[in-house]
Scaffold this motif. Sequence first.
Motif, PDB file in Angstrom:
ATOM      1  N   ASN A  96      -2.623   4.392  -6.176  1.00 56.79           N
ATOM      2  CA  ASN A  96      -3.996   4.127  -6.647  1.00 56.79           C
ATOM      3  C   ASN A  96      -4.998   4.071  -5.501  1.00 56.79           C
ATOM      4  N   ASN A  97      -4.511   3.793  -4.302  1.00 53.49           N
ATOM      5  CA  ASN A  97      -5.397   3.758  -3.139  1.00 53.49           C
ATOM      6  C   ASN A  97      -5.654   5.146  -2.572  1.00 53.49           C
ATOM      7  N   LEU A 140      -8.388  10.983  -1.719  1.00 55.50           N
ATOM      8  CA  LEU A 140      -9.049  10.431  -0.524  1.00 55.50           C
ATOM      9  C   LEU A 140      -8.608  11.132   0.765  1.00 55.50           C
ATOM     10  N   LYS A 183      -9.138   8.916  -6.777  1.00 53.18           N
ATOM     11  CA  LYS A 183     -10.135   8.372  -7.714  1.00 53.18           C
ATOM     12  C   LYS A 183     -10.175   9.319  -8.903  1.00 53.18           C
ATOM     13  N   PHE A 222       0.825  -1.208   0.000  1.00 53.40           N
ATOM     14  CA  PHE A 222       0.000   0.000   0.000  1.00 53.40           C
ATOM     15  C   PHE A 222       0.861   1.261   0.000  1.00 53.40           C
TER      16      PHE A 222
END
Lengths: 103, 170
Positions: free
Chosen positions: B22-23, B39, B26, B17
Motif C-alpha cells: 500500500n505504500n 510511487l 496510489k 513496510f
Amino acid sequence: MKKLFFVSALALFMTSCATLSTQVGTAGLYTQVKSGEGITSNQVGTKVGTASAVNVLGLVATGDASIQTAANLAGIKKISHIDSEKMNILGLYSTYKVFVYGE
Amino acid sequence: MHKIILFIFLLFPSFLFAQNINNKYKMRQTDEGTLFFILPYKIPSCAPKQKELKVDVTYLSSRDSITINATLISKDEITLDSICFLYSDHKTINKPQLLFIQRKSNNWIYRFGFKLPYIDIKRAYENESSFKLTIYSKQNQFCYQFGDSKWEKSKKWMNQILHLIDLNSR
C-alpha cells in the motif's frame, strides 16, 4: 537524580524530534496519516506527481515537498487536487509526501 | 538482552513496510477509468559510477499503455535521443518526451516520460531475469538493470500491484 536527569534530557530531546502534526493530532510512537491538502475546480486528472521531504532524529530535515516540484515532475499544468501523506516512527524518522493530480 | 529487544523494536517498522504494498502505489477513480500510480523507485545502473534511474509509473485502465516518468542524472550535458526497453528477446524503442532539464551541483538532471504497452511491463515482470532499459543520447548511452536479488524483491511487489490492476480492470 541520574534518572531524573535522563528523563528530563529525553523529554527535552523529544520536544524537537521528528514528529509531525496531522489532522488527527500528533503521535509520538507511530504515525501514518493520509489527508487532502487542497482541491480546485479542474477535472480529476490522469497525471500524478509526487515530491517528498524527510526528517531524521529531529536534527536533519531535507527535501523538496513543494506542490510545484510534484507538478513539474509529472508535467502537470492544471492541478485538480492535492493529497499528502505523513509518516513518523518513534519521533526519530519522519517523511512528508505530497501527491499532485492533474492534467 | 535489552539491546536485542530495542533493536527488534526499532527494526519492526521496516518489516512492516517491507510487507506492505500500500505504500508503493496510489489508486484513484477518474472520468477516464481507474488511475494507478506506482510511487518512485530506483533502477540500478549497469555502470558502477553512473547514478540510478528514478522512475514512477502511471496506468489508466481505459488505456492499454503505461506512462513511465524518469529522472536521469548525468555528469555531462546530453541530448536525449531514444529509449530501449528489452526483456527476453522482446525490444521496444521509444522517443522520450522531455519534461525539464535542471542543473544541480555538478550534475545535469533530465526529467522525461515515455509510454510502454501495459502487456510489455506485465510480461517483463513475469520474467526470470530483469529487463534492461537503455537510454540513448547523442553523446552517450545509459544502461539500467536490476541485479538478481533486487530484481526478486522488485518483482514480488510489482507483480502484486499488477495483479491488483488486472482485478480492477475487469
